[in-house]
Design an enzyme around this catalytic site. Structure first.
Site, PDB file in Angstrom:
ATOM      1  N   LYS A   1       0.820  -1.192   0.000  1.00 36.80           N
ATOM      2  CA  LYS A   1       0.000   0.000   0.000  1.00 36.80           C
ATOM      3  C   LYS A   1       0.864   1.256   0.000  1.00 36.80           C
ATOM      4  CE  LYS A   1      -2.275  -1.458   3.754  1.00 36.80           C
ATOM      5  NZ  LYS A   1      -3.236  -1.531   4.905  1.00 36.80           N
ATOM      6  N   GLY A   2       2.165   1.063   0.252  1.00 34.94           N
ATOM      7  CA  GLY A   2       3.062   2.195   0.467  1.00 34.94           C
ATOM      8  C   GLY A   2       3.150   3.169  -0.696  1.00 34.94           C
TER       9      GLY A   2
ATOM     10  N   GLU B   1       6.726   1.835  -7.151  1.00 33.82           N
ATOM     11  CA  GLU B   1       7.004   1.380  -5.776  1.00 33.82           C
ATOM     12  C   GLU B   1       7.465   2.572  -4.932  1.00 33.82           C
ATOM     13  OE1 GLU B   1       6.567  -0.305  -3.340  1.00 33.82           O
ATOM     14  OE2 GLU B   1       7.956  -1.984  -3.086  1.00 33.82           O
ATOM     15  N   ASP B   2       7.163   2.522  -3.659  1.00 33.64           N
ATOM     16  CA  ASP B   2       7.526   3.626  -2.769  1.00 33.64           C
ATOM     17  C   ASP B   2       9.026   3.658  -2.469  1.00 33.64           C
ATOM     18  OD1 ASP B   2       7.444   1.271  -1.274  1.00 33.64           O
ATOM     19  OD2 ASP B   2       6.201   2.090   0.346  1.00 33.64           O
TER      20      ASP B   2
ATOM     21  N   ASP C   1      14.874  -1.093  -0.670  1.00 33.23           N
ATOM     22  CA  ASP C   1      15.801  -1.265   0.440  1.00 33.23           C
ATOM     23  C   ASP C   1      16.762  -2.387   0.025  1.00 33.23           C
ATOM     24  OD1 ASP C   1      16.578  -0.820   3.165  1.00 33.23           O
ATOM     25  OD2 ASP C   1      15.400  -2.539   3.787  1.00 33.23           O
TER      26      ASP C   1
ATOM     27  N   LYS D   1      17.176   3.388  -0.890  1.00 31.48           N
ATOM     28  CA  LYS D   1      18.177   3.231   0.183  1.00 31.48           C
ATOM     29  C   LYS D   1      19.250   2.291  -0.338  1.00 31.48           C
ATOM     30  CE  LYS D   1      15.464   2.192   3.904  1.00 31.48           C
ATOM     31  NZ  LYS D   1      15.170   1.950   5.350  1.00 31.48           N
TER      32      LYS D   1
ATOM     33  N   PHE E   1      15.061   4.471   8.927  1.00 27.69           N
ATOM     34  CA  PHE E   1      13.699   4.018   8.707  1.00 27.69           C
ATOM     35  C   PHE E   1      12.794   5.241   8.532  1.00 27.69           C
ATOM     36  CE2 PHE E   1       9.512   2.331   9.320  1.00 27.69           C
ATOM     37  CZ  PHE E   1       9.585   1.131   8.630  1.00 27.69           C
TER      38      PHE E   1
ATOM     39  N   ASP F   1       4.491   3.483   5.914  1.00 25.77           N
ATOM     40  CA  ASP F   1       3.977   3.255   7.271  1.00 25.77           C
ATOM     41  C   ASP F   1       5.028   2.626   8.186  1.00 25.77           C
ATOM     42  OD1 ASP F   1       4.026   0.611   6.045  1.00 25.77           O
ATOM     43  OD2 ASP F   1       2.850  -0.036   7.776  1.00 25.77           O
TER      44      ASP F   1
ATOM     45  N   ARG G   1       1.094   6.844   7.554  1.00 26.28           N
ATOM     46  CA  ARG G   1       0.953   6.962   6.098  1.00 26.28           C
ATOM     47  C   ARG G   1       0.469   8.349   5.700  1.00 26.28           C
ATOM     48  NH1 ARG G   1       1.573   1.872   3.726  1.00 26.28           N
ATOM     49  NH2 ARG G   1       0.708   0.129   4.883  1.00 26.28           N
TER      50      ARG G   1
HETATM   51  P1  5GP Z   1      13.183  -4.579   0.200  1.00 27.82           P
HETATM   52  O1  5GP Z   1      12.528  -5.853  -0.245  1.00 27.82           O
HETATM   53  O2  5GP Z   1      13.702  -3.742  -0.944  1.00 27.82           O
HETATM   54  O3  5GP Z   1      14.208  -4.789   1.262  1.00 27.82           O
HETATM   55  O4  5GP Z   1      12.086  -3.758   0.965  1.00 27.82           O
HETATM   56  C1  5GP Z   1      11.153  -3.009   0.312  1.00 27.82           C
HETATM   57  C2  5GP Z   1       9.927  -2.879   1.173  1.00 27.82           C
HETATM   58  O5  5GP Z   1      10.260  -2.780   2.558  1.00 27.82           O
HETATM   59  C3  5GP Z   1       9.225  -1.593   0.817  1.00 27.82           C
HETATM   60  O6  5GP Z   1       8.236  -1.839  -0.161  1.00 27.82           O
HETATM   61  C4  5GP Z   1       8.640  -1.169   2.152  1.00 27.82           C
HETATM   62  O7  5GP Z   1       7.383  -1.772   2.298  1.00 27.82           O
HETATM   63  C5  5GP Z   1       9.593  -1.719   3.183  1.00 27.82           C
HETATM   64  N1  5GP Z   1      10.589  -0.723   3.638  1.00 27.82           N
HETATM   65  C6  5GP Z   1      11.916  -0.752   3.435  1.00 27.82           C
HETATM   66  N2  5GP Z   1      12.531   0.305   4.002  1.00 27.82           N
HETATM   67  C7  5GP Z   1      11.556   1.035   4.577  1.00 27.82           C
HETATM   68  C8  5GP Z   1      11.548   2.270   5.328  1.00 27.82           C
HETATM   69  O8  5GP Z   1      12.560   2.939   5.578  1.00 27.82           O
HETATM   70  N3  5GP Z   1      10.334   2.687   5.747  1.00 27.82           N
HETATM   71  C9  5GP Z   1       9.178   2.021   5.492  1.00 27.82           C
HETATM   72  N4  5GP Z   1       8.051   2.534   5.966  1.00 27.82           N
HETATM   73  N5  5GP Z   1       9.152   0.863   4.790  1.00 27.82           N
HETATM   74  C10 5GP Z   1      10.319   0.372   4.344  1.00 27.82           C
HETATM   75 MG    MG Z   2       6.357  -1.158  -0.482  1.00 29.49          MG
END
Ligand code: 5GP
Ligand code: MG
Length: 205
Positions: free
Chosen positions: A69-70, A126-127, A130, A158, A179, A186, A192
């Site tokens: 939902k991000g 995508e928001d 990471d 990131k 974070f 969220d 959010r």
């Molecule tokens: P990844 O699979 O790239 O490690 O993580 C991506 C997902 O992790 C994002 O879609 C998000 O939902 C969550 N996420 C990663 N870092 C953050 C952050 O700093 N803040 C928030 N709210 N969500 C994050």
């Molecule tokens: Mg996400």
């Protein structure tokens, strides 16, 4: 493709009290990393980049997919600003990551309208990226279908935390390894509706 991402990794953040923030959020936030105005300004530039990219493709039929939902805020701001000749439709995908025991890690990906994908130019919106596992899982899921093309737009990157490689065509901001919440992102379903991108206090995590 198009404009460069804005790098805020070395930039001093804003003090929270410089902004009008929901009272309950004020004490939970360490700082404001990027203001809503700065985000909207960058989203407009991304909309131009994306429009330009798809304008050069022939027979395009863009299907923009919001990662729930991000990315809802980002998606809602971005897609009305797209301007190119060609068919356009919108969809959603859910990606839920489960970290089991012994380091087992799997991401369940569900496109809500699977019959929309074949033959389309897919833009995954995508928001934040990471480690990259969520986007990687979404892209791998698309291997089960027959899209014309697949690109990714990510608002916040990131990069320092990347564990798997993902090819991103459109990036909004490079952000530090903190974070972040707000602008749709969220923590436990909270924050959010914070207008800006804020850093949560460690004590809140
Ligand atoms: P990844 O699979 O790239 O490690 O993580 C991506 C997902 O992790 C994002 O879609 C998000 O939902 C969550 N996420 C990663 N870092 C953050 C952050 O700093 N803040 C928030 N709210 N969500 C994050
Ligand atoms: Mg996400």
């Amino acid at each position: 493709m198009g404009s460069s991402p804005i790098d805020v990794r070395e930039r001093p953040p804003y003090a929270v009290d410089q902004f009008r923030v929901k009272t309950e959020y004020e004490s939970d936030l360490e700082s404001i990393l990027i203001s809503e105005g700065e985000i909207e300004n960058r989203v407009a530039a991304l909309a131009d980049d994306i429009s330009e990219e798809y304008a050069t493709r022939s027979g395009r039929e863009l299907y923009a997919v919001c990662v729930l939902k991000g990315a809802m805020r980002f998606f809602g701001s971005l897609t009305p600003q797209l301007d190119f000749d060609g068919a356009f439709s919108e969809g959603v995908v859910r990606a839920d990551r489960y970290s089991g025991g012994e380091g087992a890690d799997r991401t369940e990906v569900r496109f809500l309208e699977r019959d929309m994908i074949d033959g389309k130019d897919i833009l995954i919106v995508e928001d934040i990226i990471d480690e990259g596992r969520t986007l990687r899982a979404i892209l791998e899921r698309l291997d089960d279908y027959d899209p014309n093309s697949v690109e990714v737009a990510v608002l916040f990157d990131k990069e320092a935390r990347r564990a798997v490689d993902v090819d991103i065509a459109f990036t909004g901001f490079h952000i530090p390894d903190e974070f972040v919440v707000g602008y749709g992102l969220d923590y436990d379903e909270e924050y959010r509706n914070l207008r800006h991108l804020g850093v949560l206090k460690d004590s809140r995590l």
